[in-house]
Design a protein around this motif. Structure first.
Motif, short mmCIF file in Angstrom:
data_model
loop_
_atom_site.label_atom_id
_atom_site.label_comp_id
_atom_site.label_asym_id
_atom_site.label_seq_id
_atom_site.Cartn_x
_atom_site.Cartn_y
_atom_site.Cartn_z
N ASN A 93 67.50 -7.79 43.01
CA ASN A 93 67.87 -8.86 44.18
C ASN A 93 66.85 -9.20 44.72
O ASN A 93 66.85 -9.87 46.00
N ASN A 94 65.77 -8.65 44.74
CA ASN A 94 64.28 -8.84 45.36
C ASN A 94 63.62 -10.20 44.72
O ASN A 94 62.90 -10.19 43.83
N LEU A 95 63.66 -11.23 45.61
CA LEU A 95 63.08 -12.70 45.23
C LEU A 95 61.56 -12.30 44.84
O LEU A 95 60.94 -12.98 43.87
N ALA A 96 60.82 -11.70 45.83
CA ALA A 96 59.35 -11.55 45.82
C ALA A 96 59.08 -10.43 44.61
O ALA A 96 58.04 -11.21 44.11
N ALA A 97 59.87 -9.51 44.35
CA ALA A 97 59.50 -8.85 43.08
C ALA A 97 59.45 -9.50 41.82
O ALA A 97 58.86 -9.31 41.16
N VAL A 98 60.72 -10.28 41.79
CA VAL A 98 61.10 -11.14 40.60
C VAL A 98 59.62 -11.86 40.33
O VAL A 98 59.68 -12.16 39.25
N ARG A 99 59.35 -12.68 41.66
CA ARG A 99 58.16 -13.57 41.31
C ARG A 99 56.96 -12.69 40.72
O ARG A 99 56.29 -13.44 39.72
N MET A 100 56.55 -11.60 40.83
CA MET A 100 55.78 -10.63 40.55
C MET A 100 55.73 -10.43 39.12
O MET A 100 54.95 -10.41 38.22
N LEU A 101 57.22 -10.17 38.72
CA LEU A 101 57.40 -9.81 37.32
C LEU A 101 57.49 -10.71 36.45
O LEU A 101 57.24 -10.84 35.14
N LEU A 102 57.56 -12.14 36.89
CA LEU A 102 57.65 -13.27 35.91
C LEU A 102 56.30 -13.30 35.30
O LEU A 102 56.14 -14.27 34.46
N GLN A 103 55.17 -12.75 36.11
CA GLN A 103 53.96 -13.04 35.43
C GLN A 103 53.72 -12.20 34.08
O GLN A 103 52.74 -12.09 33.49
N ALA A 104 54.72 -11.50 33.96
CA ALA A 104 54.50 -10.39 32.69
C ALA A 104 55.67 -10.84 31.48
O ALA A 104 56.84 -10.38 31.67
N PRO A 105 55.26 -11.74 30.66
CA PRO A 105 56.20 -12.04 29.50
C PRO A 105 57.01 -11.28 28.89
O PRO A 105 57.96 -11.25 28.14
N ALA A 106 56.34 -9.85 28.85
CA ALA A 106 56.91 -8.71 28.02
C ALA A 106 57.96 -7.90 28.76
O ALA A 106 58.63 -7.04 28.26
N ILE A 107 58.30 -8.29 30.03
CA ILE A 107 59.41 -7.63 30.80
C ILE A 107 60.43 -8.82 31.10
O ILE A 107 60.25 -10.01 31.38
N GLU A 109 52.76 -3.43 40.14
CA GLU A 109 52.24 -2.38 39.49
C GLU A 109 53.12 -2.55 38.02
O GLU A 109 52.52 -2.20 36.78
N ILE A 110 54.34 -2.68 38.10
CA ILE A 110 55.13 -2.66 36.78
C ILE A 110 54.59 -3.99 35.81
O ILE A 110 54.36 -3.81 34.37
N ALA A 111 54.32 -5.03 36.55
CA ALA A 111 54.08 -6.18 35.78
C ALA A 111 52.67 -6.12 35.04
O ALA A 111 52.39 -6.55 33.92
N GLN A 112 51.81 -5.07 35.63
CA GLN A 112 50.48 -5.18 35.09
C GLN A 112 50.50 -3.57 34.17
O GLN A 112 49.73 -3.71 33.01
N ARG A 113 51.47 -2.67 34.09
CA ARG A 113 51.28 -1.57 33.50
C ARG A 113 52.46 -1.29 32.47
O ARG A 113 52.39 -0.49 31.50
N CYS A 114 53.69 -2.11 32.53
CA CYS A 114 54.67 -1.82 31.59
C CYS A 114 54.93 -2.84 30.86
O CYS A 114 54.58 -4.33 30.97
N HIS A 115 55.81 -2.50 29.75
CA HIS A 115 56.17 -3.51 28.68
C HIS A 115 57.50 -3.15 28.13
O HIS A 115 57.86 -2.13 28.20
N ASN A 116 58.16 -4.47 27.56
CA ASN A 116 59.35 -4.20 26.76
C ASN A 116 60.56 -3.01 27.58
O ASN A 116 61.10 -2.26 27.19
N ILE A 117 60.62 -3.73 28.80
CA ILE A 117 61.65 -3.04 29.73
C ILE A 117 62.28 -4.05 30.09
O ILE A 117 62.09 -5.31 30.29
N THR A 118 63.53 -3.95 30.79
CA THR A 118 64.31 -5.00 31.45
C THR A 118 64.41 -4.36 33.29
O THR A 118 64.64 -3.38 33.42
N VAL A 119 64.19 -5.57 33.95
CA VAL A 119 64.34 -5.31 35.21
C VAL A 119 65.25 -6.09 36.09
O VAL A 119 65.51 -7.12 35.73
N VAL A 120 66.30 -5.26 36.80
CA VAL A 120 67.38 -6.02 37.46
C VAL A 120 67.13 -5.83 38.94
O VAL A 120 66.75 -4.77 39.52
#
Length: 252
Positions: free
Chosen positions: A123-137, A110-121
């Motif tokens: 330890n969740n490898l599966a979540a990180v894979r999702m977030l890498l699809q959003a270059p603005a994050i 949801e974050i990858a689809q709806r958010c931008h200009n944020i930083t996500v920290v």
């Protein structure tokens, strides 16, 4: 008890014991053996387990990741409903922390689809894979020992990695909550991480599906007052929300 609730318990048992017997599940779930057999066949069709004579076992193809993948499938609609509520607590420029867990993996989508200009920290490898699809994050993966089953990192190195950050908001994926025991979880390696995040974050918000309400897991993680609010799907009765509000936890 609905099928999804029975399936979650069955999945937990098969992960703990590798194999389960119909008779034992019938007694545990307090349903007929025919109902258990139907549940097992339905779960086999979804790839969650393999039916064998008298019971079921883990399918070989999922043995390394079945714990995580199975939980990701069960109640995914409820987890997504809770996750969408979390988006409203994220502001541009925020540092957002996500711990491991299937709900936070869905939240990451949801974050990858709806958010931008944020930083996500995280330890969740599966979540990180999702977030890498959003270059603005901007994504920061916290290192440590790797847990292939939970698809996450853990351990002292991971906890020290999180200590370096002071997130604007942390979203915690947790296993169970009730107003007597507080928040509990079965992932013992995740406890230290959860506590570090709760101490270092400006806002701490739990994101859980309603099937986890009123439950208790293996280990006490946090008191109710350590969390600002609890985001869930809309299948929580108003009376239940009021009881938790009286105990100091706001359910949205």
């Amino acid at each position: 008890m609905l099928f999804n609730e029975r399936a979650e318990i069955i999945l937990q048992q098969v992960q703990l014991q590798s194999t389960v017997r119909v008779q034992e599940l019938s007694e545990l779930l307090q349903v007929s053996q025919d109902t258990v057999r139907r549940d097992l066949r339905a779960m086999e069709k979804r790839g969650l387990l393999k039916c064998v004579r008298g019971g079921a076992c883990l399918p070989e193809s999922l043995s390394a990741f079945s714990n995580f993948k199975g939980r990701e499938i069960i109640h995914s609609d409820l987890k997504r409903a809770a996750s969408r509520k979390a988006i409203g607590y994220i502001r541009e420029g925020d540092i957002v922390a996500l711990n491991s867990g299937t709900t936070n993996t869905i939240l990451a989508q949801e974050i990858a689809q709806r958010c931008h200009n944020i930083t996500v920290v995280s330890n969740n490898l599966a979540a990180v894979r999702m977030l890498l699809q959003a270059p603005a994050i901007r994504v920061i993966l916290i290192g440590g020992n790797v847990d292939p089953t939970e698809q996450s990192t853990y351990g002292p190195m991971c906890e020290q990695g999180f200590v370096q950050y002071y997130p604007d908001v942390t979203f915690l994926s947790l296993n169970a909550v009730n107003y007597k025991d507080g928040f509990t979880d079965f992932r013992l390696s995740e406890v230290g991480i959860i506590r570090v995040l709760s101490e270092h974050s400006r806002r701490v918000i739990a994101v859980m599906d309603s099937s986890k309400l009123g439950k208790r897991s293996k280990c006490k993680v946090l008191d109710l007052d350590a969390v600002e609010r609890l985001l869930m799907d809309d299948q929580v009765a108003d009376g239940v929300r009021e009881k938790y509000r009286e105990k100091g936890i706001l359910i949205e």
